[in-house]
Design an enzyme around this catalytic site. Structure first.
Site, PDB file in Angstrom:
ATOM      1  N   GLU A   2       0.878  -1.171   0.000  1.00  0.00           N
ATOM      2  CA  GLU A   2       0.000   0.000   0.000  1.00  0.00           C
ATOM      3  C   GLU A   2       0.916   1.221   0.000  1.00  0.00           C
ATOM      4  O   GLU A   2       2.119   1.087  -0.160  1.00  0.00           O
ATOM      5  CB  GLU A   2      -0.909  -0.015   1.239  1.00  0.00           C
ATOM      6  N   LYS A  48      -0.777   4.413  -5.064  1.00  0.00           N
ATOM      7  CA  LYS A  48       0.072   3.229  -4.976  1.00  0.00           C
ATOM      8  C   LYS A  48       0.915   3.044  -6.240  1.00  0.00           C
ATOM      9  O   LYS A  48       1.542   2.001  -6.415  1.00  0.00           O
ATOM     10  CB  LYS A  48      -0.786   1.978  -4.754  1.00  0.00           C
ATOM     11  N   HIS A  87       8.850 -16.277 -11.486  1.00  0.00           N
ATOM     12  CA  HIS A  87       8.027 -15.113 -11.150  1.00  0.00           C
ATOM     13  C   HIS A  87       8.670 -13.779 -11.515  1.00  0.00           C
ATOM     14  O   HIS A  87       8.180 -12.735 -11.099  1.00  0.00           O
ATOM     15  CB  HIS A  87       7.644 -15.098  -9.660  1.00  0.00           C
ATOM     16  N   ARG A 122       1.687 -13.280  -8.422  1.00  0.00           N
ATOM     17  CA  ARG A 122       0.304 -13.335  -8.911  1.00  0.00           C
ATOM     18  C   ARG A 122       0.106 -12.719 -10.292  1.00  0.00           C
ATOM     19  O   ARG A 122      -0.989 -12.789 -10.833  1.00  0.00           O
ATOM     20  CB  ARG A 122      -0.593 -12.608  -7.910  1.00  0.00           C
TER      21      ARG A 122
END
Length: 274
Positions: A3, A58, A91, A110
């Site tokens: 954040e 952000k 990743h 992700r």
DNA sequence: ATAAACGCCTGGCGGC
DNA sequence: TGCCGCCAGGCGTTTA
């Protein structure tokens, strides 16, 4: 989940290490993250120097010689600085190779992170930055601004805090902490917030976010700073992730509920008010 | 206009 | 031990 405090920490770390470096190659291993054509992205960036790194909400904003590159870390985005000869690891989805043979590596389990390329003319005029509300420390963030946006809305306080179009940069951790600081239940409909509540919202956002920035963010779940700095704000969380533990203020057990589909922690005694 | 639901994506976890 | 389903969640898109 990075954040505002975590993004700010990354910004400061990266600034110390890559300002002045010139990009000589760009490798994209997961195309959907790049929100412009791949050809344009690579062609534009090659040869440009990183002049500065800013933050808005952000988003990281890399100011280059003649472009602005936006990077959003979403849930699990991280940056690493490596040698150009380092073996590619799992990743790692975008790699910027500098002329000194160091690299900036974007790592994201992700694959939710995004990259945008803008010019000075379009940076704040187009999505995604044109949708953002005020920074938490913007002098224009006042009771009148929030009242205008909230007085006719039925959404929950926490949902409003997470909506980047009102105040930008707040995510799930800090939304919980701000609600606790306000002594308000996260489900409070925002049309019910009076001027004192709105004033508290602003003061609490500043108090919580400034403290978290000062401590280098929170190192919880998957978020650890890519450049070796460990955030310490997790030690000062009052409610987030403290389900079943006792409230530091009143000794009541912290509970976990769902608000807008998101895990939400609160003290049912301190935050009974809604 | 507003609000809720969905999709993206993977690793970790509980249950069996 | 291994497999399965579920959960985490920011935010753009889709649906009501």
């Amino acid at each position: 989940m990075p954040e505002l405090p975590e993004v700010e920490t990354v910004r400061l770390s990266l600034s110390k290490q890559i300002i002045g470096k010139t990009i000589k190659a760009v490798k994209v291993y997961h195309q959907p993250m790049v929100k412009t054509s791949l050809e344009h992205f690579e062609n534009q960036l090659i040869g440009q120097t990183i002049d500065a790194i800013f933050r808005r909400g952000k988003f990281l904003i890399f100011k280059l010689t003649s472009s602005y590159m936006l990077s959003h870390l979403r849930m699990e985005g991280k940056y690493f600085i490596k040698s150009a000869h380092a073996k590619k690891e799992k990743h790692e989805h975008v790699v910027f190779v500098f002329s000194d043979n160091t690299t900036l590596v974007y790592h994201d389990v992700r694959k939710f992170g995004t990259f945008h390329l803008k010019t000075s003319e379009t940076l704040f005029q187009e999505a995604p930055l044109n949708k953002l509300g005020l920074e938490y420390d913007d002098p224009q963030l006042n009771v009148a601004y929030l009242y205008e946006r909230f007085h006719h809305r039925t959404i929950a306080l926490k949902t409003a805090l997470l909506d980047q179009s009102h105040v930008s940069g707040i995510g799930n951790i800090y939304a919980d902490e701000i609600c606790f600081c306000m002594k308000k239940h996260p489900l409070t409909p925002v049309f019910d917030l009076n001027k004192k509540d709105l004033s508290n919202l602003i003061e609490c956002s500043k108090r919580v976010l400034n403290r978290a920035v000062k401590l280098g963010g929170s190192s919880i779940r998957s978020y650890t700073d890519s450049l070796g700095i460990t955030g310490r704000f997790q030690n000062e969380l009052n409610v987030h992730l403290r389900q079943g533990q006792l409230c530091y203020t009143c000794k009541e057990s912290i509970i976990k509920i769902k608000v807008g589909g998101r895990g939400t922690y609160l003290c049912p005694n301190c935050q009974a008010n809604r």
